[in-house]
Motif scaffolding. Structure first.
Motif, PDB file in Angstrom:
ATOM      1  N   UNK A 202      -4.747  -4.446 -17.243  1.00 56.87           N
ATOM      2  CA  UNK A 202      -4.675  -5.904 -16.883  1.00 56.87           C
ATOM      3  C   UNK A 202      -5.402  -6.546 -18.159  1.00 56.87           C
ATOM      4  N   UNK A 203      -4.953  -7.647 -18.240  1.00 54.05           N
ATOM      5  CA  UNK A 203      -5.364  -8.709 -19.262  1.00 54.05           C
ATOM      6  C   UNK A 203      -7.024  -8.608 -19.199  1.00 54.05           C
ATOM      7  N   UNK A 204      -7.673  -9.020 -20.520  1.00 57.77           N
ATOM      8  CA  UNK A 204      -9.136  -8.826 -20.460  1.00 57.77           C
ATOM      9  C   UNK A 204      -9.697  -9.776 -19.270  1.00 57.77           C
ATOM     10  N   UNK A 205      -8.956 -10.874 -19.292  1.00 54.73           N
ATOM     11  CA  UNK A 205      -9.611 -11.974 -18.376  1.00 54.73           C
ATOM     12  C   UNK A 205      -9.291 -11.855 -16.955  1.00 54.73           C
ATOM     13  N   UNK A 206      -8.785 -10.736 -16.447  1.00 53.25           N
ATOM     14  CA  UNK A 206      -8.461 -10.270 -15.152  1.00 53.25           C
ATOM     15  C   UNK A 206      -9.784  -9.430 -14.713  1.00 53.25           C
ATOM     16  N   UNK A 207     -10.306 -10.091 -13.582  1.00 56.17           N
ATOM     17  CA  UNK A 207     -11.425  -9.504 -13.096  1.00 56.17           C
ATOM     18  C   UNK A 207     -11.453  -9.216 -11.597  1.00 56.17           C
ATOM     19  N   UNK A 208     -12.159  -8.230 -11.045  1.00 53.13           N
ATOM     20  CA  UNK A 208     -12.278  -7.669  -9.757  1.00 53.13           C
ATOM     21  C   UNK A 208     -10.956  -7.010  -9.196  1.00 53.13           C
ATOM     22  N   UNK A 209     -10.887  -6.908  -7.939  1.00 50.41           N
ATOM     23  CA  UNK A 209      -9.865  -5.939  -7.458  1.00 50.41           C
ATOM     24  C   UNK A 209      -8.547  -6.698  -7.333  1.00 50.41           C
ATOM     25  N   UNK A 210      -8.116  -6.853  -8.399  1.00 52.50           N
ATOM     26  CA  UNK A 210      -6.984  -7.891  -8.627  1.00 52.50           C
ATOM     27  C   UNK A 210      -5.537  -7.394  -7.740  1.00 52.50           C
ATOM     28  N   UNK A 211      -5.529  -6.038  -7.788  1.00 52.68           N
ATOM     29  CA  UNK A 211      -4.195  -5.554  -7.191  1.00 52.68           C
ATOM     30  C   UNK A 211      -4.189  -5.824  -5.627  1.00 52.68           C
ATOM     31  N   UNK A 212      -5.487  -6.100  -5.048  1.00 52.65           N
ATOM     32  CA  UNK A 212      -5.416  -6.178  -3.514  1.00 52.65           C
ATOM     33  C   UNK A 212      -4.855  -7.597  -3.161  1.00 52.65           C
ATOM     34  N   UNK A 213      -4.599  -8.655  -4.189  1.00 55.24           N
ATOM     35  CA  UNK A 213      -3.834  -9.839  -3.962  1.00 55.24           C
ATOM     36  C   UNK A 213      -2.614  -9.626  -4.246  1.00 55.24           C
ATOM     37  N   UNK A 214      -1.814  -8.473  -4.544  1.00 56.98           N
ATOM     38  CA  UNK A 214      -0.422  -8.363  -4.595  1.00 56.98           C
ATOM     39  C   UNK A 214       0.210  -7.795  -3.515  1.00 56.98           C
ATOM     40  N   UNK A 215      -0.697  -7.304  -2.508  1.00 51.37           N
ATOM     41  CA  UNK A 215      -0.094  -6.901  -1.105  1.00 51.37           C
ATOM     42  C   UNK A 215       0.795  -7.857  -0.495  1.00 51.37           C
ATOM     43  N   UNK A 216       2.216  -7.404  -0.077  1.00 60.14           N
ATOM     44  CA  UNK A 216       3.256  -8.122   0.409  1.00 60.14           C
ATOM     45  C   UNK A 216       3.726  -8.921  -0.903  1.00 60.14           C
ATOM     46  N   UNK A 217       3.716  -8.522  -2.079  1.00 59.07           N
ATOM     47  CA  UNK A 217       4.550  -9.077  -3.111  1.00 59.07           C
ATOM     48  C   UNK A 217       5.255  -7.739  -3.836  1.00 59.07           C
ATOM     49  N   UNK A 218       5.955  -8.076  -4.976  1.00 61.30           N
ATOM     50  CA  UNK A 218       6.508  -7.173  -5.563  1.00 61.30           C
ATOM     51  C   UNK A 218       6.361  -6.872  -7.219  1.00 61.30           C
ATOM     52  N   UNK A 219       6.341  -5.792  -7.571  1.00 53.61           N
ATOM     53  CA  UNK A 219       5.980  -5.721  -9.090  1.00 53.61           C
ATOM     54  C   UNK A 219       7.387  -5.113  -9.856  1.00 53.61           C
ATOM     55  N   UNK A 220       7.586  -5.663 -11.211  1.00 55.64           N
ATOM     56  CA  UNK A 220       8.606  -5.284 -12.076  1.00 55.64           C
ATOM     57  C   UNK A 220       7.914  -4.336 -13.079  1.00 55.64           C
ATOM     58  N   UNK A 221       8.248  -2.945 -13.090  1.00 54.02           N
ATOM     59  CA  UNK A 221       7.503  -2.178 -14.062  1.00 54.02           C
ATOM     60  C   UNK A 221       8.601  -1.369 -14.728  1.00 54.02           C
ATOM     61  N   UNK A 222       8.744  -1.501 -15.937  1.00 57.85           N
ATOM     62  CA  UNK A 222       9.734  -1.085 -16.840  1.00 57.85           C
ATOM     63  C   UNK A 222      11.272  -1.549 -16.112  1.00 57.85           C
ATOM     64  N   UNK A 223      11.989  -0.893 -15.972  1.00 50.18           N
ATOM     65  CA  UNK A 223      13.343  -1.170 -15.227  1.00 50.18           C
ATOM     66  C   UNK A 223      13.361  -0.938 -13.739  1.00 50.18           C
TER      67      UNK A 223
END
Length: 284
Positions: A202-223
């Motif tokens: 993650x970016x340097x400014x990202x702090x804490x357990x950031x992935x917990x906020x992604x639950x219920x959302x989608x990620x685009x990784x590569x293709x």
């Protein structure tokens, strides 16, 4: 879409419960996870039950690699350095000696072969007590909430047709590891303890357990695209000895105390595609 980082590491674990192999690139399959992940598992012959590192922590001393010849066979390196293939008839005896239990190395079977994936149950409650014990909680520490588990959870040790307990994809972020490292700097927070498929830097400014906020959302990784489905409560396996990693109970204590017992999140492939180390990761 918002870029939230890049792919730092890609891992797969061809044998359930064993250490895996780092990849430069991998293929993420829709409805599943990284291609080649959890194709084999140990089966306790007396219990008639699939085993992982929760119940057989000795497996963490082995690592497994998928052969590049397309055969589907794997090569297992044992703690003393000996390498045996899944097509070697002596591998069952070697794994039995390692774990102290009569065992066989088994490949995935079809979804319809439900008995192969069924839990061993001496009675109606012992199996659950055994499962809770694998989380290695101290008095006063919480256990995961099993109340929302589907009915088949009590019947099958993993999802029939797979060797996965929950979902076939798992990720962690460098932000989470940095937060936990700050809470317990003397501990060894090597990412191999947590058996992710993908580590997101993650970016340097990202702090804490950031992935917990992604639950219920989608990620685009590569293709590829992934649905972020649920958090990952941790068991005692994260503190166990592995090749090059010593046993360290403080790892689990910190996760339970500082991160509400969760490290990383689970997911499921939505769209088949290729992942490469260095690919951008977007939150949709």
């Amino acid at each position: 879409m918002e870029q939230i980082g890049i792919i730092r590491e890609i891992w797969r674990y061809p044998v359930k419960g064993m250490a895996g192999e780092a990849l430069k690139e991998g293929r993420l399959v829709a409805g599943a996870g990284i291609e080649g992940d959890r194709l084999w598992a140990l089966r306790d012959t007396a219990r008639g039950e699939i085993q992982g590192c929760k119940f057989r922590p000795e497996l963490l001393g082995c690592d497994a690699r998928l052969r590049a010849d397309g055969s589907g066979h794997v090569d297992v390196r044992f703690p003393e350095g000996d390498v045996m293939g899944s097509d070697d008839g002596d591998i069952h005896a070697s794994l039995s000696a390692l774990t102290g239990r009569s065992s066989t190395l088994e490949a995935l079977r079809p979804l319809g072969d439900g008995s192969f994936y069924r839990r061993h149950k001496a009675d109606d409650h012992t199996w659950f007590e055994e499962l809770k014990a694998t989380f290695a909680r101290l008095p006063g520490e919480p256990l995961p909430d099993f109340s929302g588990a589907p009915p088949e959870f009590s019947e099958y040790v993993c999802q029939p047709g797979t060797f996965f307990l929950v979902t076939p994809f798992h990720l962690v972020t460098t932000a989470t590891l940095a937060r936990l490292r700050a809470s317990s700097p003397a501990a060894d927070w090597n990412v191999r303890r947590f058996r992710p498929n993908v580590v997101i830097e993650t970016a340097p400014e990202a702090e804490g357990y950031v992935e917990q906020d992604w639950i219920g959302r989608k990620l685009h990784l590569g293709s590829a695209r992934v649905a972020c489905t649920e958090t990952t409560p941790r068991c005692g396996a994260v503190a166990r000895k592995q090749r090059g990693l010593s046993e360290d109970a403080s790892i689990l204590r910190s996760i339970v105390r500082e991160a509400e017992q969760n490290l990383g999140i689970y997911g499921r492939g939505l769209e088949t595609g290729c992942l490469r180390v260095g690919d951008a990761v977007y939150l949709i």
